[in-house]
Scaffold this motif. Structure first.
Motif, mmCIF file in Angstrom:
data_model
loop_
_atom_site.group_PDB
_atom_site.id
_atom_site.type_symbol
_atom_site.label_atom_id
_atom_site.label_comp_id
_atom_site.label_asym_id
_atom_site.label_seq_id
_atom_site.Cartn_x
_atom_site.Cartn_y
_atom_site.Cartn_z
ATOM 1 N N VAL A 1 41.197 43.879 -2.896
ATOM 2 C CA VAL A 1 42.361 44.635 -3.364
ATOM 3 C C VAL A 1 43.060 43.896 -4.499
ATOM 4 C CG1 VAL A 1 44.592 45.624 -2.710
ATOM 5 C CG2 VAL A 1 42.667 45.715 -1.109
ATOM 6 N N ASP A 2 43.246 42.589 -4.319
ATOM 7 C CA ASP A 2 43.888 41.797 -5.368
ATOM 8 C C ASP A 2 43.135 41.918 -6.686
ATOM 9 O OD1 ASP A 2 45.867 40.913 -3.645
ATOM 10 O OD2 ASP A 2 44.836 39.036 -3.147
ATOM 11 N N ALA A 3 41.813 41.858 -6.619
ATOM 12 C CA ALA A 3 41.008 41.937 -7.839
ATOM 13 C C ALA A 3 41.122 43.306 -8.490
ATOM 14 C CB ALA A 3 39.546 41.620 -7.506
ATOM 15 N N ALA A 4 41.163 44.370 -7.677
ATOM 16 C CA ALA A 4 41.284 45.725 -8.229
ATOM 17 C C ALA A 4 42.646 45.951 -8.867
ATOM 18 C CB ALA A 4 41.047 46.753 -7.128
ATOM 19 N N TYR A 5 43.682 45.362 -8.303
ATOM 20 C CA TYR A 5 45.047 45.529 -8.820
ATOM 21 C C TYR A 5 45.324 44.645 -10.047
ATOM 22 C CZ TYR A 5 46.862 48.197 -4.789
ATOM 23 O OH TYR A 5 47.129 49.161 -3.851
ATOM 24 N N THR B 1 36.785 52.689 -17.104
ATOM 25 C CA THR B 1 35.944 51.682 -16.460
ATOM 26 C C THR B 1 36.242 51.635 -14.968
ATOM 27 O OG1 THR B 1 35.990 50.345 -18.474
ATOM 28 C CG2 THR B 1 35.287 49.251 -16.438
ATOM 29 N N PRO B 2 35.223 51.746 -14.127
ATOM 30 C CA PRO B 2 35.494 51.740 -12.679
ATOM 31 C C PRO B 2 36.226 50.468 -12.260
ATOM 32 C CG PRO B 2 33.231 52.395 -13.128
ATOM 33 C CD PRO B 2 33.799 51.914 -14.434
ATOM 34 N N GLY B 3 37.282 50.649 -11.495
ATOM 35 C CA GLY B 3 38.038 49.502 -11.009
ATOM 36 C C GLY B 3 38.065 49.416 -9.507
ATOM 37 N N ALA B 4 37.661 50.497 -8.835
ATOM 38 C CA ALA B 4 37.695 50.532 -7.377
ATOM 39 C C ALA B 4 36.346 50.140 -6.809
ATOM 40 C CB ALA B 4 38.076 51.928 -6.888
ATOM 41 N N PRO B 5 36.342 49.491 -5.656
ATOM 42 C CA PRO B 5 35.057 49.194 -5.008
ATOM 43 C C PRO B 5 34.352 50.481 -4.627
ATOM 44 C CG PRO B 5 36.900 48.732 -3.538
ATOM 45 C CD PRO B 5 37.489 49.011 -4.874
ATOM 46 N N GLY B 6 33.031 50.424 -4.566
ATOM 47 C CA GLY B 6 32.254 51.606 -4.243
ATOM 48 C C GLY B 6 32.410 52.024 -2.804
ATOM 49 N N ALA B 7 31.816 53.172 -2.482
ATOM 50 C CA ALA B 7 31.904 53.699 -1.124
ATOM 51 C C ALA B 7 31.215 52.757 -0.148
ATOM 52 C CB ALA B 7 31.269 55.081 -1.057
ATOM 53 N N GLU B 8 31.855 52.551 0.995
ATOM 54 C CA GLU B 8 31.309 51.680 2.043
ATOM 55 C C GLU B 8 30.556 52.475 3.102
ATOM 56 O OE1 GLU B 8 31.386 48.473 1.972
ATOM 57 O OE2 GLU B 8 32.711 48.187 0.243
ATOM 58 N N ALA B 9 30.565 53.789 2.990
ATOM 59 C CA ALA B 9 29.862 54.638 3.945
ATOM 60 C C ALA B 9 29.500 55.943 3.237
ATOM 61 C CB ALA B 9 30.717 54.909 5.178
ATOM 62 N N ALA C 1 39.054 37.689 9.674
ATOM 63 C CA ALA C 1 38.378 37.131 8.500
ATOM 64 C C ALA C 1 37.918 38.242 7.558
ATOM 65 C CB ALA C 1 37.187 36.279 8.948
ATOM 66 N N GLY C 2 37.417 39.345 8.131
ATOM 67 C CA GLY C 2 37.031 40.480 7.306
ATOM 68 C C GLY C 2 38.210 41.070 6.565
ATOM 69 N N LYS C 3 39.346 41.122 7.216
ATOM 70 C CA LYS C 3 40.569 41.636 6.578
ATOM 71 C C LYS C 3 40.964 40.751 5.394
ATOM 72 C CE LYS C 3 45.500 42.440 7.590
ATOM 73 N NZ LYS C 3 45.609 43.778 7.029
ATOM 74 N N GLU C 4 40.874 39.442 5.570
ATOM 75 C CA GLU C 4 41.222 38.525 4.487
ATOM 76 C C GLU C 4 40.276 38.708 3.298
ATOM 77 O OE1 GLU C 4 41.344 34.544 5.907
ATOM 78 O OE2 GLU C 4 42.971 34.909 7.336
ATOM 79 N N ARG C 5 39.009 38.903 3.566
ATOM 80 C CA ARG C 5 38.066 39.130 2.468
ATOM 81 C C ARG C 5 38.398 40.405 1.717
ATOM 82 N NH1 ARG C 5 34.419 37.376 6.468
ATOM 83 N NH2 ARG C 5 33.748 39.524 6.896
ATOM 84 N N TRP C 6 38.771 41.456 2.453
ATOM 85 C CA TRP C 6 39.095 42.722 1.782
ATOM 86 C C TRP C 6 40.383 42.605 0.964
ATOM 87 C CZ3 TRP C 6 36.210 46.584 0.475
ATOM 88 C CH2 TRP C 6 36.829 47.715 -0.083
ATOM 89 N N GLU C 7 41.327 41.821 1.427
ATOM 90 C CA GLU C 7 42.555 41.636 0.652
ATOM 91 C C GLU C 7 42.237 41.030 -0.714
ATOM 92 O OE1 GLU C 7 45.681 42.654 1.189
ATOM 93 O OE2 GLU C 7 44.832 43.688 2.924
ATOM 94 N N GLN C 8 41.234 40.191 -0.790
ATOM 95 C CA GLN C 8 40.825 39.633 -2.074
ATOM 96 C C GLN C 8 40.237 40.717 -2.982
ATOM 97 O OE1 GLN C 8 38.168 36.397 -1.117
ATOM 98 N NE2 GLN C 8 39.715 35.343 0.127
#
Length: 624
Positions: A384-388, A583-591, A375-382
């Motif tokens: 990626v889709d938004a960033a692309y 304009t930032p398009g990538a998600p921020g740092a997770e760690a 489920a976490g993987k599916e959320r992250w794919e969304q």
């Protein structure tokens, strides 16, 4: 009893010897030294240069470079593409030609990738002393600039007598072919010795095969590792570059499909599983995905396979936060296996994974854990889709939309190369690796200037493979010279050149640590003396064209996609130039990543940054 000999110069003997060296693994043989890069000067032209000419292309292919550091990068790209089973040599003159090797040598050794360095050196006889470009040391007469290569070489020798070449050359090959020891190997060659003749035993030139071992795990270590896995509730695999080097991707896939354990990857290990495998949760650490880093924080067992555990992977020792977390490290090098006080499994990655799979037959993680990470993987794919995604194809693309456009164009076997800037973070989070060799990130040394020459090396290793060297303007300005080599050799390297007017990555970091982007923009000086004026009027596309590349300029997302498709279909070196929307398009740092901040400062930005630093540093721990 007489012995057959051949009278050759030291340089001629070395070239002939290198041409007869092979590696063998799993019954497949490769030339160990498949070619030699060179720039000639007085320190090697009459020795190694003459020997290469006399040997001919069939015996030892020669590649002409433009910068000594870049030649090492090309050789490293070649070796990585071929799983360290084949390498290249680099010859230079003395002086600046030799010292230019140091950065490339460090990169090779940090990344555990083989390259043979053959710099010229002073006269061993001291007949001419000092000679042109010789460094004179007042109390160490045997020291030369080549000694700067000692700390960045896995093996170093200076050949001051002809007969000394025999044991030294053999040791050099041993180190290059050894998966534990490999890295940069340096044979410093005094220029008079290069040209000196000697009666060499013919046996020295016989074909010699260096077997690349696949050591199996020790039974006691295997039993302990199996016990640890069976006793864990939330295990996580951290896949490193050793999986690729040992061609263990299929073994990893079999292991995770049998056990259900999820896989997070380092920069070097990305692509160990195909991106759409249910167990692949993406990059881990400071530039990792949200799902991978969440799993790492709650893992009670971390299984490191072929990883060095750099600070980006461990989030500067703040990532693995479960109080009772333990580590099992499968690594061919005991040095790396022992990190983080782990239970060690010192073995080849493929052999170790196969042994674990067999010993863990019937064991599988709880279905609820599998459901959680999927489920976490599916959320992250969304994410990626938004960033692309580019809702307006006529708009200037962001950097992540550049990656999305490239993702839409590449095939499964294309190779994407990067090393420095803001791109490594975006790629680690977002890139969907489709094959084991597609994701080629040099992030052990993160060396600006690596990408273009490495693309040449990959093209040499895998002719016909589309290769993409991704660079920002800062990296491009470091080392564009090997474009000329790609043109000369007819190698259709594709260069994606992103113009963002400065050091975007370090500018962003500077802002977070109180540096206020000081010294990171490519702009005119303003009246106050700072670099905050208008952007510099440089035209990097015109520069690439002047070096012989075909250049395609893209101003919009649609133009970019069309240009990338055109470049991929071309049989010439092609540059796709794009100026991006900042304009930032990538998600921020997770760690977190530990970059120390000034403990005292008069500027408010630094004071605030220190407060944030103090909040983060308390999570750092030593795993004992």
């Amino acid at each position: 009893m007489s012995r057959s000999t051949l009278r050759l110069t030291v340089a001629q003997a070395l070239v002939r010897f290198l041409a007869a060296q092979y590696t063998e693994r799993d019954g497949v043989r490769h030339r160990l030294i498949a070619g030699t890069w060179g720039i000639f000067g007085h320190g090697n032209v009459a020795g190694i240069g003459q020997a290469l000419l006399e040997a001919g292309e069939d015996t030892m292919p020669f590649h002409q470079g433009r910068n000594e550091q870049a030649m090492v990068h090309a050789a490293v790209g070649y070796a990585r593409q071929l799983d360290r089973l084949s390498a290249q040599a680099v010859t230079t003159s003395i002086g600046p030609g030799a010292t230019n090797l140091v950065t490339g040598a460090a990169l090779a050794t940090v990344n555990r990738l083989p390259v043979l360095l053959l710099p010229g050196d002073y006269f061993a006889t001291r007949a001419a002393d000092p000679l042109l470009q010789q460094l004179e040391h007042p109390v160490e007469a045997d020291l030369s600039v080549n000694d700067t290569l000692r700390p960045v070489s896995r093996y170093f020798d200076r050949i001051t007598r002809p007969e000394a070449l025999i044991p030294s050359a053999l040791n050099a090959m041993r180190v290059l072919a050894d998966p534990v020891e490999t890295g940069a190997v340096t044979l410093a060659l005094p220029q008079d010795v290069q040209a000196e003749a000697y009666d060499w035993p013919e046996e020295f030139f016989a074909d010699r095969v260096w077997h690349v071992r696949r050591p199996a795990p020790d039974p006691a270590e295997l039993a302990a590792a199996v016990e640890a896995v069976r006793g864990s509730r939330r295990p996580l695999i951290v896949a490193g570059g050793g999986i690729h080097h040992s061609e263990a991707e299929a073994a990893l896939k079999a292991f995770v499909e049998a056990t259900g354990i999820p896989v997070a990857s380092t920069q070097a290990g990305k692509g160990s599983l195909r991106h759409d495998h249910p167990a692949d949760v993406g990059g881990v650490g400071h530039t990792g995905t949200a799902v991978a880093d969440d799993l790492a924080r709650t893992a009670d067992l971390v299984i490191g396979v072929g990883t060095r555990y750099t600070d980006f992977t461990t989030a500067s020792a703040t990532l693995f936060q479960e109080p009772g977390v333990r580590f099992v490290n499968l690594n061919v090098a005991a040095f790396d296996a022992h990190k983080l006080s782990a239970r060690t499994l010192v073995a080849d990655a493929r052999a170790g994974l196969e042994a674990l799979t067999q010993a863990l037959a019937g064991h599988r993680v709880d279905p609820a854990y599998e459901a959680e990470y999927r489920a976490g993987k599916e959320r992250w794919e969304q994410v990626v889709d938004a960033a692309y995604r580019a809702d307006d194809e006529h708009a200037v693309p962001t950097q992540t939309q550049v990656l999305g456009a490239l993702d839409a164009v590449v095939g499964d076997d294309d190779v994407v190369i990067n090393a420095a800037g803001s791109l490594p973070g975006d790629l680690h989070k977002l890139w969907r690796a489709r094959s084991p060799r597609q994701y080629h990130l040099e992030y052990g040394y993160s060396c600006m200037g690596y990408e273009i020459p490495a693309g040449i090396g990959v093209q040499q290793a895998a002719p016909g493979t589309p290769v993409w060297s991704l660079v920002g303007d800062g990296t491009y300005l470091m080392m564009p010279t090997e474009i000329v080599t790609a043109v000369q050799e007819g190698l259709p390297v594709n260069l994606v050149l992103i113009q963002n007017h400065g050091y975007a990555s370090i500018g962003g970091l500077s802002e977070t640590v109180g540096g206020e982007r000081f010294g990171t923009a490519y702009r005119y000086r303003a009246p106050d003396g700072t670099f905050t004026g208008d952007p510099l009027p440089v035209d990097l596309a015109a520069n690439a064209a002047s070096l012989g590349m075909d250049v395609l300029r893209a101003k919009t997302v649609r133009e970019l996609r069309d240009a990338l498709a055109t470049a991929r279909a071309s049989d010439r070196p092609t540059c796709v130039y794009v100026e991006t929307d900042p304009t930032p398009g990538a998600p921020g740092a997770e760690a977190w990543w530990d970059v120390p901040v000034a403990e005292v400062a008069s500027r408010e930005a630094a004071t605030r940054a220190r407060e944030t630093y103090d909040q983060n540093v308390v999570d750092r721990r030593r795993h004992l």
